[in-house]
Scaffold this motif. Structure first.
Motif, mmCIF file in Angstrom:
data_model
loop_
_atom_site.group_PDB
_atom_site.id
_atom_site.type_symbol
_atom_site.label_atom_id
_atom_site.label_comp_id
_atom_site.label_asym_id
_atom_site.label_seq_id
_atom_site.Cartn_x
_atom_site.Cartn_y
_atom_site.Cartn_z
ATOM 1 N N GLU A 136 81.912 4.753 65.384
ATOM 2 C CA GLU A 136 82.620 3.812 65.947
ATOM 3 C C GLU A 136 81.928 2.493 66.602
ATOM 4 N N GLU A 137 80.356 2.661 66.387
ATOM 5 C CA GLU A 137 79.515 1.476 66.647
ATOM 6 C C GLU A 137 79.500 0.383 65.636
ATOM 7 N N GLU A 138 79.532 -0.549 65.979
ATOM 8 C CA GLU A 138 79.296 -1.845 65.095
ATOM 9 C C GLU A 138 77.996 -2.664 65.367
ATOM 10 N N PHE A 139 77.346 -2.879 64.183
ATOM 11 C CA PHE A 139 75.919 -3.549 64.308
ATOM 12 C C PHE A 139 76.383 -4.938 63.303
ATOM 13 N N GLU A 160 82.253 -10.558 75.290
ATOM 14 C CA GLU A 160 81.362 -10.246 74.410
ATOM 15 C C GLU A 160 80.088 -10.898 74.497
ATOM 16 N N GLN A 215 72.089 -4.835 67.344
ATOM 17 C CA GLN A 215 73.107 -4.368 68.013
ATOM 18 C C GLN A 215 73.359 -5.145 69.248
ATOM 19 N N LYS A 224 79.193 -0.983 59.954
ATOM 20 C CA LYS A 224 80.321 -0.063 61.074
ATOM 21 C C LYS A 224 79.367 1.257 60.845
ATOM 22 N N LYS A 230 76.500 -4.822 75.240
ATOM 23 C CA LYS A 230 77.880 -4.626 75.695
ATOM 24 C C LYS A 230 77.758 -5.027 77.143
#
Length: 104
Positions: free
Chosen positions: A87-90, A42, A21, A84, A24
C-alpha cells in the motif's frame, strides 16, 4: 503508471537515481484535533532510502552523488517515477531533480 514490487529492499537504483519515500503530513494538530485526509496537503519532503552509484561523465569516471541514505530532502511536487510496494508508494528521482538536502 506505477510499478508494483514485493519488497523495497530488492530495489537498487541505477546510475544517478535516488529512491525517496515522501514524508506524510501530520493529521493531528498540536492541540490534538484530527484533520480529515482531504485537508492535509502532501509535503515536498522525503527520506532517502537508496542511492545509485552515480552517473558516468564523458571520460567514464563516476560523478559523486549529492545525497546519502537517510538524508532528508526537498523533492519536486510532481515528477519522479512512482514505485508501489503493498500500500506504500515510493519515488525514484534523478540526483539532479532533488531540490535540497535538509540539514538538522
Amino acid at each position: 503508471m506505477s510499478t508494483a514490487i514485493r519488497s523495497i529492499k530488492s530495489l537498487a537504483p541505477l546510475l544517478d537515481r535516488v529512491l525517496v519515500q515522501r514524508i506524510k503530513a501530520e493529521t493531528k494538530t498540536a492541540s490534538g484535533i484530527f484533520l480529515p485526509e482531504s485537508s492535509v496537503k502532501e509535503l515536498n519532503e522525503g527520506k532517502v532510502l537508496a542511492v545509485g552509484p552515480g552517473a558516468l561523465d564523458k571520460k567514464g569516471q563516476r560523478l559523486p552523488m549529492g545525497v546519502r541514505i537517510g538524508d532528508r530532502v526537498l523533492i519536486p511536487q510532481f515528477g519522479g517515477s512512482p514505485v508501489k510496494v503493498g500500500e506504500e508508494e515510493f519515488h525514484l528521482f534523478r540526483d539532479s531533480e532533488i531540490l535540497a538536502k535538509i540539514n538538522e
